[in-house]
Design an enzyme around this catalytic site. Structure first.
Site, PDB file in Angstrom:
ATOM      1  N   ASN A  92       0.804  -1.230   0.000  1.00  0.00           N
ATOM      2  CA  ASN A  92       0.000   0.000   0.000  1.00  0.00           C
ATOM      3  C   ASN A  92       0.836   1.278   0.000  1.00  0.00           C
ATOM      4  OD1 ASN A  92      -2.472  -1.371   0.114  1.00  0.00           O
ATOM      5  ND2 ASN A  92      -2.416  -1.483   2.359  1.00  0.00           N
ATOM      6  N   HIS A 191      -7.550  -5.175 -13.660  1.00  0.00           N
ATOM      7  CA  HIS A 191      -6.411  -4.468 -14.249  1.00  0.00           C
ATOM      8  C   HIS A 191      -6.690  -4.040 -15.693  1.00  0.00           C
ATOM      9  CE1 HIS A 191      -3.296  -6.126 -11.105  1.00  0.00           C
ATOM     10  NE2 HIS A 191      -4.191  -5.318 -10.577  1.00  0.00           N
TER      11      HIS A 191
HETATM   12  C1  HEM Z   1      -4.151 -10.979  -8.291  1.00  0.00           C
HETATM   13  C2  HEM Z   1      -3.344 -10.313  -7.502  1.00  0.00           C
HETATM   14  C3  HEM Z   1      -3.076  -8.846  -7.674  1.00  0.00           C
HETATM   15  C4  HEM Z   1      -1.841  -8.271  -7.638  1.00  0.00           C
HETATM   16  C5  HEM Z   1      -0.524  -8.965  -7.416  1.00  0.00           C
HETATM   17  C6  HEM Z   1      -2.034  -6.867  -7.871  1.00  0.00           C
HETATM   18  C7  HEM Z   1      -1.023  -5.932  -7.883  1.00  0.00           C
HETATM   19  C8  HEM Z   1      -1.179  -4.612  -8.258  1.00  0.00           C
HETATM   20  C9  HEM Z   1      -0.105  -3.672  -8.374  1.00  0.00           C
HETATM   21  C10 HEM Z   1       1.365  -3.956  -8.090  1.00  0.00           C
HETATM   22  C11 HEM Z   1      -0.639  -2.495  -8.784  1.00  0.00           C
HETATM   23  C12 HEM Z   1       0.110  -1.194  -9.053  1.00  0.00           C
HETATM   24  C13 HEM Z   1       0.349  -0.476  -7.748  1.00  0.00           C
HETATM   25  C14 HEM Z   1       1.339   0.652  -7.872  1.00  0.00           C
HETATM   26  O1  HEM Z   1       2.232   0.578  -8.709  1.00  0.00           O
HETATM   27  O2  HEM Z   1       1.234   1.615  -7.094  1.00  0.00           O
HETATM   28  C15 HEM Z   1      -2.062  -2.690  -8.922  1.00  0.00           C
HETATM   29  C16 HEM Z   1      -2.955  -1.731  -9.312  1.00  0.00           C
HETATM   30  C17 HEM Z   1      -4.312  -1.906  -9.361  1.00  0.00           C
HETATM   31  N1  HEM Z   1      -5.010  -3.035  -8.964  1.00  0.00           N
HETATM   32 FE1  HEM Z   1      -4.211  -4.836  -8.566  1.00  0.00          FE
HETATM   33  N2  HEM Z   1      -3.374  -6.619  -8.041  1.00  0.00           N
HETATM   34  C18 HEM Z   1      -4.044  -7.799  -7.928  1.00  0.00           C
HETATM   35  C19 HEM Z   1      -5.426  -7.976  -7.972  1.00  0.00           C
HETATM   36  C20 HEM Z   1      -6.330  -6.938  -8.062  1.00  0.00           C
HETATM   37  C21 HEM Z   1      -7.741  -7.061  -7.805  1.00  0.00           C
HETATM   38  C22 HEM Z   1      -8.437  -8.350  -7.347  1.00  0.00           C
HETATM   39  C23 HEM Z   1      -8.297  -5.835  -8.009  1.00  0.00           C
HETATM   40  C24 HEM Z   1      -9.715  -5.392  -7.859  1.00  0.00           C
HETATM   41  C25 HEM Z   1     -10.754  -6.187  -7.904  1.00  0.00           C
HETATM   42  C26 HEM Z   1      -7.218  -4.947  -8.420  1.00  0.00           C
HETATM   43  C27 HEM Z   1      -7.373  -3.636  -8.790  1.00  0.00           C
HETATM   44  C28 HEM Z   1      -6.329  -2.798  -9.131  1.00  0.00           C
HETATM   45  C29 HEM Z   1      -6.525  -1.482  -9.697  1.00  0.00           C
HETATM   46  C30 HEM Z   1      -7.860  -0.872 -10.095  1.00  0.00           C
HETATM   47  C31 HEM Z   1      -5.255  -0.907  -9.826  1.00  0.00           C
HETATM   48  C32 HEM Z   1      -4.919   0.508 -10.305  1.00  0.00           C
HETATM   49  C33 HEM Z   1      -4.992   1.463  -9.132  1.00  0.00           C
HETATM   50  C34 HEM Z   1      -4.689   2.904  -9.465  1.00  0.00           C
HETATM   51  O3  HEM Z   1      -4.568   3.267 -10.640  1.00  0.00           O
HETATM   52  O4  HEM Z   1      -4.585   3.690  -8.511  1.00  0.00           O
HETATM   53  N3  HEM Z   1      -6.044  -5.644  -8.395  1.00  0.00           N
HETATM   54  N4  HEM Z   1      -2.363  -3.995  -8.581  1.00  0.00           N
END
Ligand code: HEM
Ligand SMILES: *[C@@H]1O[C@H](CO)[C@@H](O)[C@H](O)[C@H]1NC(C)=O
Ligand SMILES: *[C@@H]1O[C@H](CO)[C@@H](O)[C@H](O)[C@H]1NC(C)=O
Ligand SMILES: *[C@@H]1O[C@H](CO)[C@@H](O)[C@H](O)[C@H]1NC(C)=O
Ligand SMILES: *[C@@H]1O[C@H](CO)[C@@H](O)[C@H](O)[C@H]1NC(C)=O
Ligand SMILES: *[C@@H]1O[C@H](CO)[C@@H](O)[C@H](O)[C@H]1NC(C)=O
Length: 318
Positions: A92, A191
């Site tokens: 986070n 994503h």
């Molecule tokens: C499956 C495992 C998952 C991993 C390992 C993962 C990991 C990540 C990472 C590393 C980022 C970028 C964070 C950053 O660089 O600051 C990200 C962004 C994001 N994730 Fe995931 N995620 C996962 C599942 C999910 C799930 C289940 C959701 C929602 C149902 C989700 C929604 C998002 C969204 C919407 C973003 C973009 C947030 C933004 O633009 O502020 N992710 N995630």
């Protein structure tokens, strides 16, 4: 008239029985805060109009809330003298965002219905409204969650998945909260919107083979191999960044997933590959499955009944 009365009575008994057994219900606030869904939808629309990205950020907050001791609003709490906020846990820190938008929406809800609607429920509703805003599916949000009295930073470190996870790590991580392999493939489709920092996709674009070479090369231009530029942002779906659609899965088939943890979903595992192809080819199937899995994620260990509280300010216990 008698029929209507009986029907109403049945409904009341039915919803009471749901609550008695600690379950959530779609009509939880229908008498105590009948306008809550409209208030929140307006707040979400307003927030995204002000900043296109924020809908993705708050969708992610619901996920990061539910995976850490259940959907109990714990991610929204700031540090206190007795516990450390989850906001600075590794997954986070400098990454989870959208807290101000949640504050604004909570304030509007408090004005209409003081002390009634939990922060955990607000996150669940916001997540749905954000998906709808970007053109995704809708679903009925089940409600009645209550808010935790504390946060747990080490639990956030332990239970949130990271971008370096392999398929077996991700599968275990989802199983830990009662979610299936199918849920993993489907929910990763979130994503299709949002962005990630160089720090989270660096290893994938330099160290992995399962990435399109030209795609890797273009990303390397702004994300150097060793360090620096950690906060350079790239879309998680390079085709349609702020459109909720099936292109995320098409990207995986083209080896253009941004994160290591995205691309492992299409990397030779038969079941995963089968699902990725299915959703890449059929937006309707993806949408139906996504709505279902979001409800399942929202059901993770809610506090109900008299457990926890209804926080007045999402950032601190009452
Ligand atoms: C499956 C495992 C998952 C991993 C390992 C993962 C990991 C990540 C990472 C590393 C980022 C970028 C964070 C950053 O660089 O600051 C990200 C962004 C994001 N994730 Fe995931 N995620 C996962 C599942 C999910 C799930 C289940 C959701 C929602 C149902 C989700 C929604 C998002 C969204 C919407 C973003 C973009 C947030 C933004 O633009 O502020 N992710 N995630
Ligand atoms: C909360 O505490 C953590 C760990 O003690 C610290 O790193 C962080 O800066 C604090 N956050 C705020 C907003 O004070
Ligand atoms: C969070 O990030 C800030 C800024 O990069 C850093 O100073 C702090 O040590 C980090 N906090 C934790 C708990 O890792
Ligand atoms: C916080 O979470 C960790 C890791 O799951 C656990 O070991 C610890 O007991 C929890 N602490 C509290 C106060 O609940
Ligand atoms: C990922 O899986 C490997 C192999 O099963 C295991 O050794 C490793 O500890 C796991 N890592 C995480 C972060 O769960
Ligand atoms: C930048 O990100 C890398 C991981 O890609 C990490 O090892 C490094 O500590 C980060 N640097 C800073 C200054 O935060």
């Amino acid at each position: 008239m008698a029929f209507i009365k009986h029907y109403f009575l049945l409904l009341v008994i039915f919803s009471l029985s749901l609550n008695v057994y600690g379950k959530l219900s779609t009509n939880f606030y229908s008498s105590t805060c009948p306008n809550v869904l409209n208030i929140i939808k307006e707040g979400v629309d307003e927030a995204i109009k002000k900043e296109t990205r924020v809908g993705g950020s708050i969708l992610r907050l619901h996920f990061h809330d539910c995976f850490v001791n259940g959907c109990d609003g714990s991610i929204l709490l700031d540090n206190t003298s007795t516990f450390q906020s989850e906001k600075t846990a590794a997954p986070n820190n400098n990454s989870a965002r959208g807290f101000e938008a949640v504050d604004l929406i909570k304030a509007k809800v408090e004005k209409a219905c003081p002390g009634i609607v939990s922060c955990a429920d607000i996150l669940a509703i916001i997540a749905r409204d954000a998906v709808v805003y970007y053109g995704g599916p809708t679903w009925k949000v089940r409600l009645g969650r209550r808010d935790s009295l504390k946060a747990n930073r080490s639990a956030a470190n332990a239970f949130l998945p990271g971008p370096s996870f392999d398929l077996n790590n991700l599968t275990t991580n989802f199983a830990n909260v009662g979610l299936s392999f199918r849920d993993l493939i489907v929910l990763s489709g979130a994503h299709t919107i949002g962005v990630a920092r160089c720090a989270t996709y660096r290893a994938h674009i330099y160290n992995d083979n399962n990435i399109d070479p030209a795609f890797a090369k273009s990303l390397q231009q702004t994300c150097p191999r060793n360090t620096g530029n950690n906060n350079t942002l790239q879309p998680l779906d390079y085709q349609t960044n702020f459109r909720f659609d099936e292109k995320y899965y098409q990207n995986l088939i083209a080896k253009k997933g941004l994160l290591h943890s995205d691309q492992v979903l299409y990397n030779g595992n038969q079941r995963a590959d089968y699902d990725v192809k299915k959703y890449a080819n059929d937006q309707c199937k993806f949408f139906k499955a996504f709505a279902k899995s979001m409800v399942r994620m929202g059901n993770i260990k809610p506090l109900t009944g008299t457990d926890g509280e209804i926080r007045l300010n999402c950032r601190k216990p009452n």
